[in-house]
Scaffold this motif. Structure first.
Motif, PDB file in Angstrom:
ATOM      1  N   TYR A 218      16.481 -20.553  44.705  1.00 50.37           N
ATOM      2  CA  TYR A 218      15.397 -21.546  44.780  1.00 50.37           C
ATOM      3  C   TYR A 218      15.561 -22.351  46.077  1.00 50.37           C
ATOM      4  O   TYR A 218      15.925 -23.542  46.044  1.00 50.37           O
ATOM      5  CB  TYR A 218      15.440 -22.468  43.562  1.00 50.37           C
ATOM      6  CG  TYR A 218      15.601 -21.739  42.239  1.00 50.37           C
ATOM      7  CD1 TYR A 218      14.533 -21.073  41.646  1.00 50.37           C
ATOM      8  CD2 TYR A 218      16.844 -21.699  41.606  1.00 50.37           C
ATOM      9  CE1 TYR A 218      14.684 -20.397  40.442  1.00 50.37           C
ATOM     10  CE2 TYR A 218      17.005 -21.026  40.393  1.00 50.37           C
ATOM     11  CZ  TYR A 218      15.926 -20.374  39.823  1.00 50.37           C
ATOM     12  OH  TYR A 218      16.077 -19.708  38.633  1.00 50.37           O
ATOM     13  N   PRO A 219      15.278 -21.737  47.226  1.00 51.65           N
ATOM     14  CA  PRO A 219      15.576 -22.368  48.514  1.00 51.65           C
ATOM     15  C   PRO A 219      14.576 -23.436  48.955  1.00 51.65           C
ATOM     16  O   PRO A 219      14.750 -23.998  50.049  1.00 51.65           O
ATOM     17  CB  PRO A 219      15.552 -21.178  49.480  1.00 51.65           C
ATOM     18  CG  PRO A 219      14.564 -20.227  48.872  1.00 51.65           C
ATOM     19  CD  PRO A 219      14.759 -20.357  47.388  1.00 51.65           C
ATOM     20  N   ASN A 220      13.578 -23.728  48.138  1.00 51.19           N
ATOM     21  CA  ASN A 220      12.578 -24.720  48.534  1.00 51.19           C
ATOM     22  C   ASN A 220      12.891 -26.123  48.015  1.00 51.19           C
ATOM     23  O   ASN A 220      11.994 -26.959  47.853  1.00 51.19           O
ATOM     24  CB  ASN A 220      11.185 -24.270  48.072  1.00 51.19           C
ATOM     25  CG  ASN A 220      10.727 -23.022  48.802  1.00 51.19           C
ATOM     26  OD1 ASN A 220      10.997 -22.864  49.995  1.00 51.19           O
ATOM     27  ND2 ASN A 220      10.054 -22.127  48.097  1.00 51.19           N
ATOM     28  N   ASN A 221      14.160 -26.359  47.733  1.00 54.73           N
ATOM     29  CA  ASN A 221      14.654 -27.681  47.382  1.00 54.73           C
ATOM     30  C   ASN A 221      15.835 -28.010  48.295  1.00 54.73           C
ATOM     31  O   ASN A 221      16.357 -27.142  48.987  1.00 54.73           O
ATOM     32  CB  ASN A 221      15.113 -27.720  45.918  1.00 54.73           C
ATOM     33  CG  ASN A 221      14.004 -27.401  44.948  1.00 54.73           C
ATOM     34  OD1 ASN A 221      13.098 -28.197  44.738  1.00 54.73           O
ATOM     35  ND2 ASN A 221      14.062 -26.210  44.343  1.00 54.73           N
ATOM     36  N   THR A 222      16.270 -29.257  48.264  1.00 51.94           N
ATOM     37  CA  THR A 222      17.441 -29.676  49.027  1.00 51.94           C
ATOM     38  C   THR A 222      18.583 -29.984  48.067  1.00 51.94           C
ATOM     39  O   THR A 222      18.382 -30.634  47.036  1.00 51.94           O
ATOM     40  CB  THR A 222      17.114 -30.912  49.885  1.00 51.94           C
ATOM     41  OG1 THR A 222      16.167 -30.530  50.890  1.00 51.94           O
ATOM     42  CG2 THR A 222      18.355 -31.464  50.563  1.00 51.94           C
ATOM     43  N   TYR A 223      19.779 -29.497  48.412  1.00 52.74           N
ATOM     44  CA  TYR A 223      20.951 -29.617  47.550  1.00 52.74           C
ATOM     45  C   TYR A 223      22.091 -30.242  48.356  1.00 52.74           C
ATOM     46  O   TYR A 223      22.527 -29.676  49.359  1.00 52.74           O
ATOM     47  CB  TYR A 223      21.385 -28.247  47.037  1.00 52.74           C
ATOM     48  CG  TYR A 223      20.280 -27.469  46.367  1.00 52.74           C
ATOM     49  CD1 TYR A 223      20.052 -27.556  44.993  1.00 52.74           C
ATOM     50  CD2 TYR A 223      19.456 -26.613  47.105  1.00 52.74           C
ATOM     51  CE1 TYR A 223      19.035 -26.840  44.377  1.00 52.74           C
ATOM     52  CE2 TYR A 223      18.430 -25.891  46.500  1.00 52.74           C
ATOM     53  CZ  TYR A 223      18.224 -26.002  45.139  1.00 52.74           C
ATOM     54  OH  TYR A 223      17.214 -25.281  44.534  1.00 52.74           O
ATOM     55  N   LEU A 224      22.591 -31.395  47.918  1.00 54.63           N
ATOM     56  CA  LEU A 224      23.628 -32.109  48.650  1.00 54.63           C
ATOM     57  C   LEU A 224      24.840 -32.389  47.765  1.00 54.63           C
ATOM     58  O   LEU A 224      24.718 -33.039  46.714  1.00 54.63           O
ATOM     59  CB  LEU A 224      23.103 -33.451  49.169  1.00 54.63           C
ATOM     60  CG  LEU A 224      21.933 -33.441  50.147  1.00 54.63           C
ATOM     61  CD1 LEU A 224      21.608 -34.871  50.569  1.00 54.63           C
ATOM     62  CD2 LEU A 224      22.242 -32.588  51.362  1.00 54.63           C
ATOM     63  N   ASN A 225      25.981 -31.929  48.197  1.00 51.56           N
ATOM     64  CA  ASN A 225      27.235 -32.283  47.550  1.00 51.56           C
ATOM     65  C   ASN A 225      27.705 -33.609  48.154  1.00 51.56           C
ATOM     66  O   ASN A 225      28.224 -33.647  49.269  1.00 51.56           O
ATOM     67  CB  ASN A 225      28.271 -31.178  47.790  1.00 51.56           C
ATOM     68  CG  ASN A 225      29.570 -31.415  47.042  1.00 51.56           C
ATOM     69  OD1 ASN A 225      29.841 -32.517  46.583  1.00 51.56           O
ATOM     70  ND2 ASN A 225      30.377 -30.375  46.941  1.00 51.56           N
ATOM     71  N   ILE A 226      27.506 -34.698  47.434  1.00 49.81           N
ATOM     72  CA  ILE A 226      27.810 -36.026  47.971  1.00 49.81           C
ATOM     73  C   ILE A 226      29.124 -36.595  47.435  1.00 49.81           C
ATOM     74  O   ILE A 226      29.490 -37.732  47.765  1.00 49.81           O
ATOM     75  CB  ILE A 226      26.659 -37.012  47.701  1.00 49.81           C
ATOM     76  CG1 ILE A 226      26.398 -37.136  46.202  1.00 49.81           C
ATOM     77  CG2 ILE A 226      25.398 -36.589  48.441  1.00 49.81           C
ATOM     78  CD1 ILE A 226      25.443 -38.260  45.863  1.00 49.81           C
ATOM     79  N   GLY A 227      29.836 -35.819  46.598  1.00 51.65           N
ATOM     80  CA  GLY A 227      31.154 -36.229  46.141  1.00 51.65           C
ATOM     81  C   GLY A 227      31.164 -37.608  45.499  1.00 51.65           C
ATOM     82  O   GLY A 227      30.333 -37.932  44.653  1.00 51.65           O
ATOM     83  N   THR A 228      32.095 -38.451  45.953  1.00 46.95           N
ATOM     84  CA  THR A 228      32.295 -39.777  45.353  1.00 46.95           C
ATOM     85  C   THR A 228      31.551 -40.892  46.083  1.00 46.95           C
ATOM     86  O   THR A 228      31.787 -42.079  45.809  1.00 46.95           O
ATOM     87  CB  THR A 228      33.798 -40.116  45.336  1.00 46.95           C
ATOM     88  OG1 THR A 228      34.306 -40.059  46.682  1.00 46.95           O
ATOM     89  CG2 THR A 228      34.569 -39.156  44.464  1.00 46.95           C
ATOM     90  N   THR A 229      30.658 -40.542  46.990  1.00 44.75           N
ATOM     91  CA  THR A 229      30.027 -41.548  47.850  1.00 44.75           C
ATOM     92  C   THR A 229      29.263 -42.616  47.084  1.00 44.75           C
ATOM     93  O   THR A 229      29.135 -43.755  47.554  1.00 44.75           O
ATOM     94  CB  THR A 229      29.064 -40.887  48.856  1.00 44.75           C
ATOM     95  OG1 THR A 229      28.107 -40.101  48.128  1.00 44.75           O
ATOM     96  CG2 THR A 229      29.816 -39.997  49.837  1.00 44.75           C
ATOM     97  N   LEU A 230      28.731 -42.280  45.914  1.00 43.25           N
ATOM     98  CA  LEU A 230      27.925 -43.249  45.166  1.00 43.25           C
ATOM     99  C   LEU A 230      28.694 -43.924  44.032  1.00 43.25           C
ATOM    100  O   LEU A 230      28.089 -44.652  43.226  1.00 43.25           O
ATOM    101  CB  LEU A 230      26.671 -42.572  44.608  1.00 43.25           C
ATOM    102  CG  LEU A 230      25.700 -42.015  45.643  1.00 43.25           C
ATOM    103  CD1 LEU A 230      24.452 -41.470  44.970  1.00 43.25           C
ATOM    104  CD2 LEU A 230      25.322 -43.069  46.677  1.00 43.25           C
ATOM    105  N   ASN A 231      30.001 -43.717  43.968  1.00 44.92           N
ATOM    106  CA  ASN A 231      30.792 -44.331  42.899  1.00 44.92           C
ATOM    107  C   ASN A 231      30.557 -45.836  42.748  1.00 44.92           C
ATOM    108  O   ASN A 231      30.474 -46.335  41.622  1.00 44.92           O
ATOM    109  CB  ASN A 231      32.277 -44.060  43.122  1.00 44.92           C
ATOM    110  CG  ASN A 231      32.720 -42.726  42.539  1.00 44.92           C
ATOM    111  OD1 ASN A 231      31.889 -41.881  42.223  1.00 44.92           O
ATOM    112  ND2 ASN A 231      34.017 -42.528  42.420  1.00 44.92           N
ATOM    113  N   PRO A 232      30.444 -46.606  43.841  1.00 44.42           N
ATOM    114  CA  PRO A 232      30.222 -48.049  43.662  1.00 44.42           C
ATOM    115  C   PRO A 232      28.928 -48.388  42.930  1.00 44.42           C
ATOM    116  O   PRO A 232      28.827 -49.439  42.295  1.00 44.42           O
ATOM    117  CB  PRO A 232      30.188 -48.576  45.107  1.00 44.42           C
ATOM    118  CG  PRO A 232      30.979 -47.586  45.891  1.00 44.42           C
ATOM    119  CD  PRO A 232      30.658 -46.262  45.267  1.00 44.42           C
ATOM    120  N   PHE A 233      27.933 -47.501  43.023  1.00 39.13           N
ATOM    121  CA  PHE A 233      26.650 -47.736  42.353  1.00 39.13           C
ATOM    122  C   PHE A 233      26.662 -47.234  40.905  1.00 39.13           C
ATOM    123  O   PHE A 233      25.771 -47.567  40.131  1.00 39.13           O
ATOM    124  CB  PHE A 233      25.523 -47.024  43.098  1.00 39.13           C
ATOM    125  CG  PHE A 233      25.349 -47.458  44.520  1.00 39.13           C
ATOM    126  CD1 PHE A 233      24.570 -48.563  44.839  1.00 39.13           C
ATOM    127  CD2 PHE A 233      25.965 -46.765  45.553  1.00 39.13           C
ATOM    128  CE1 PHE A 233      24.411 -48.971  46.149  1.00 39.13           C
ATOM    129  CE2 PHE A 233      25.804 -47.155  46.873  1.00 39.13           C
ATOM    130  CZ  PHE A 233      25.030 -48.268  47.168  1.00 39.13           C
TER     131      PHE A 233
END
Length: 255
Positions: A218-233
């Motif tokens: 399904y290449p018509n979406n965007t997929y981001l591995n963001i790891g722990t970057t949003l832990n504070p939120f």
């Protein structure tokens, strides 16, 4: 010449223009699994191969724990290697860089991939000295998308600065224990025919397997591995150095 912040701005431009792409990250934990080494994390230790390193009590939290044993989980290691070696337009693979894991391990990753190319980048692209840029330049763009988030079962979505339309949850040692989620999300995608969505991943090494499957089909979406970057939120405890104002916030990784 690849320059650390320039690659982050490259991702920003694609997000702004709504150009579908994927970013899958292979940091030191994934590297050690690919090298077929015992890889374990507990509350006060981590193990690489036959070496055990003792750290402070509660340095790591249950959501960080992992246990990968050579011979017992070869199926999962091979799936991880398949994701690492996969080549497709706009399929970006983040490597552990030479300044973080050393020259020999950096070159080994390049060799596994059959050489350097335009779709190789840093596994740390959103963290270290790029983290303030991530929060200022990248994070606000998530509000422009319908978002699917794959993340820990204990995370609280109410503090996020963007709306999550659908979430899937993982638990302890999800690379092994939640592998069935690869097929589950694939089936869900096939039923719903999503396009133009943003998929975010904070699911340890399992993130790479799901991204590989989904971007291939399904290449018509965007997929981001963001790891722990949003832990504070997410009201998740942040043991990563860059999250607690440590020295890595001043570290600009090199290629």
């Amino acid at each position: 010449m690849k320059i650390f912040p320039e690659h982050l701005y490259k991702f920003k431009e694609m997000l702004t223009q709504r150009v579908p792409f994927s970013f899958t990250r292979f940091s030191d934990g994934e590297l050690r699994i690919l090298q077929n080494l015992d890889t374990k994390i507990g509350s006060n230790f981590y193990q690489i191969g036959d070496k055990i390193y003792i750290v402070g009590d509660n340095t790591y939290h249950p959501e960080d724990f992992k246990c990968w044993v050579p011979g017992e989980n070869e199926f999962h290691r091979q799936k991880l290697m398949d994701a690492f070696k996969h080549k497709q337009y706009n399929y970006y693979v983040g490597l552990s860089c030479r300044c973080c894991v050393g020259e020999l391990d950096f070159k080994k990753q390049i060799d596994w991939r059959g050489g350097d190319d335009e779709f190789l980048t840093w596994s740390n692209i959103f963290v270290n000295s790029n983290y303030p840029l991530f929060t200022k330049e990248i994070l606000p763009l998530f509000s422009n998308y319908k978002v699917v988030y794959i993340l820990n079962e204990n995370a609280d979505l109410t503090g996020l600065p963007f709306k999550v339309n659908k979430d899937f949850r993982v638990g302890f040692n999800c690379f092994i224990n939640n592998y069935s989620l690869v097929d589950e999300i694939d089936t869900w995608m096939g039923m719903n025919k999503l396009e133009g969505y943003l998929f975010l991943f904070s699911a340890s090494s399992l993130s790479n397997l799901i991204i590989h499957r989904l971007f291939s089909k399904y290449p018509n979406n965007t997929y981001l591995n963001i790891g722990t970057t949003l832990n504070p939120f997410l009201k998740m405890r942040g043991s990563r150095d860059y999250l607690i104002g440590g020295s890595t916030l001043r570290k600009t990784c090199i290629w």
